[in-house]
Design an enzyme around this catalytic site. Structure first.
Site, PDB file in Angstrom:
ATOM      1  N   CYS A  99       0.866  -1.227  -0.056  1.00  0.00           N
ATOM      2  CA  CYS A  99      -0.068  -0.029  -0.090  1.00  0.00           C
ATOM      3  C   CYS A  99       0.882   1.309  -0.109  1.00  0.00           C
ATOM      4  O   CYS A  99       1.760   1.205   0.645  1.00  0.00           O
ATOM      5  CB  CYS A  99      -1.151  -0.076   1.227  1.00  0.00           C
ATOM      6  SG  CYS A  99      -1.890   1.495   1.318  1.00  0.00           S
ATOM      7  N   HIS A 141      -8.906  -3.664  -2.529  1.00  0.00           N
ATOM      8  CA  HIS A 141      -7.993  -2.796  -1.841  1.00  0.00           C
ATOM      9  C   HIS A 141      -8.481  -1.181  -1.937  1.00  0.00           C
ATOM     10  O   HIS A 141      -8.508  -0.661  -0.865  1.00  0.00           O
ATOM     11  CB  HIS A 141      -6.728  -2.913  -2.305  1.00  0.00           C
ATOM     12  CG  HIS A 141      -5.435  -2.214  -1.803  1.00  0.00           C
ATOM     13  ND1 HIS A 141      -4.560  -2.942  -0.983  1.00  0.00           N
ATOM     14  CD2 HIS A 141      -5.338  -0.930  -1.740  1.00  0.00           C
ATOM     15  CE1 HIS A 141      -3.784  -1.926  -0.402  1.00  0.00           C
ATOM     16  NE2 HIS A 141      -4.009  -0.842  -0.767  1.00  0.00           N
ATOM     17  N   GLU A 142      -8.511  -0.693  -3.214  1.00  0.00           N
ATOM     18  CA  GLU A 142      -8.994   0.580  -3.079  1.00  0.00           C
ATOM     19  C   GLU A 142     -10.371   0.912  -2.841  1.00  0.00           C
ATOM     20  O   GLU A 142     -10.494   1.944  -1.898  1.00  0.00           O
ATOM     21  CB  GLU A 142      -9.008   0.997  -4.687  1.00  0.00           C
ATOM     22  CG  GLU A 142      -7.484   0.879  -5.341  1.00  0.00           C
ATOM     23  CD  GLU A 142      -6.507   1.534  -4.578  1.00  0.00           C
ATOM     24  OE1 GLU A 142      -6.499   2.389  -4.028  1.00  0.00           O
ATOM     25  OE2 GLU A 142      -5.290   0.855  -4.654  1.00  0.00           O
ATOM     26  N   HIS A 145      -9.993   1.444   1.039  1.00  0.00           N
ATOM     27  CA  HIS A 145      -9.640   3.031   1.379  1.00  0.00           C
ATOM     28  C   HIS A 145     -10.792   3.875   1.533  1.00  0.00           C
ATOM     29  O   HIS A 145     -10.731   4.699   2.117  1.00  0.00           O
ATOM     30  CB  HIS A 145      -8.676   3.496   0.463  1.00  0.00           C
ATOM     31  CG  HIS A 145      -7.094   3.063   0.509  1.00  0.00           C
ATOM     32  ND1 HIS A 145      -6.422   3.386   1.660  1.00  0.00           N
ATOM     33  CD2 HIS A 145      -6.533   2.184  -0.295  1.00  0.00           C
ATOM     34  CE1 HIS A 145      -5.319   2.929   1.438  1.00  0.00           C
ATOM     35  NE2 HIS A 145      -5.241   2.177   0.224  1.00  0.00           N
TER      36      HIS A 145
END
Length: 188
Positions: A99, A141-142, A145
């Protein structure tokens, strides 16, 4: 276009749910272009607006698969559906993630193998993307966020313990820390 500083874990914008994108205008398109430039310079395969200090439900991604197919896009106000998480041992290589907001670290992270992303592009146009494997991992993953979750928050021990230890050693985990791709040399 501008390469933007990337904030490091501990910055408040990384740890809360991001606000919806409401204006699909030139300012948003400039932010998207800057995010792409920052992501490629880092180098990364995805970058969420909170990682550059912007409180918005927005991410960009860019990755070329083993067949040479380029997967590039903008996801504003995304919705994400995933298959159930796999069980069993994680592979230290196949399942490893990193990351840009926890720079220099890579740990195996449990992710679903398939995902469906529904989002808007930088012009507000709606689209749907189906993904498997690495692209599905990028989407998850994004998307995390945008909900204030970093991949290190999902780690299982002993990797979770190792990540916490490195974050303390680096003196991360507090506001005001960032690095700029192409300028700062980041090592963990």
């Amino acid at each position: 276009m501008t390469i933007l500083p990337i904030v490091v874990t501990g910055e408040p914008v990384l740890h809360h749910v991001a606000q919806p994108v409401t204006a699909f205008d030139d300012d948003l398109r400039t932010l998207v272009a800057d995010m792409f430039e920052t992501m490629y310079e880092a180098p990364g395969v995805g970058l969420a607006a909170p990682q550059v200090g912007v409180d918005a439900r927005l991410f960009v991604y860019g990755w070329t698969d083993d067949h040479g197919t380029e997967h590039t896009g903008v996801a504003a106000n995304p919705e994400l559906w995933v298959t159930p998480l796999p069980i069993g041992e994680l592979d230290d290589d196949e399942d490893a993630e990193g990351c840009l907001s926890v720079p220099g670290l890579r740990f195996p992270t449990r992710r679903s193998t398939r995902a469906i992303l529904k989002a808007q592009d930088e012009n507000g146009e709606h689209y749907e993307a189906h993904a498997e494997g690495w692209l599905a991992r990028i989407f998850q993953h994004e998307y995390d966020h945008l909900d204030g979750v970093l991949y290190v928050d999902r780690l299982e021990d002993p990797h979770a313990y190792a990540a916490r230890k490195i974050i303390r050693k680096q003196k991360w985990g507090r506001p005001g820390l960032s690095w700029t791709p192409g300028i700062d040399d980041i090592d963990a």
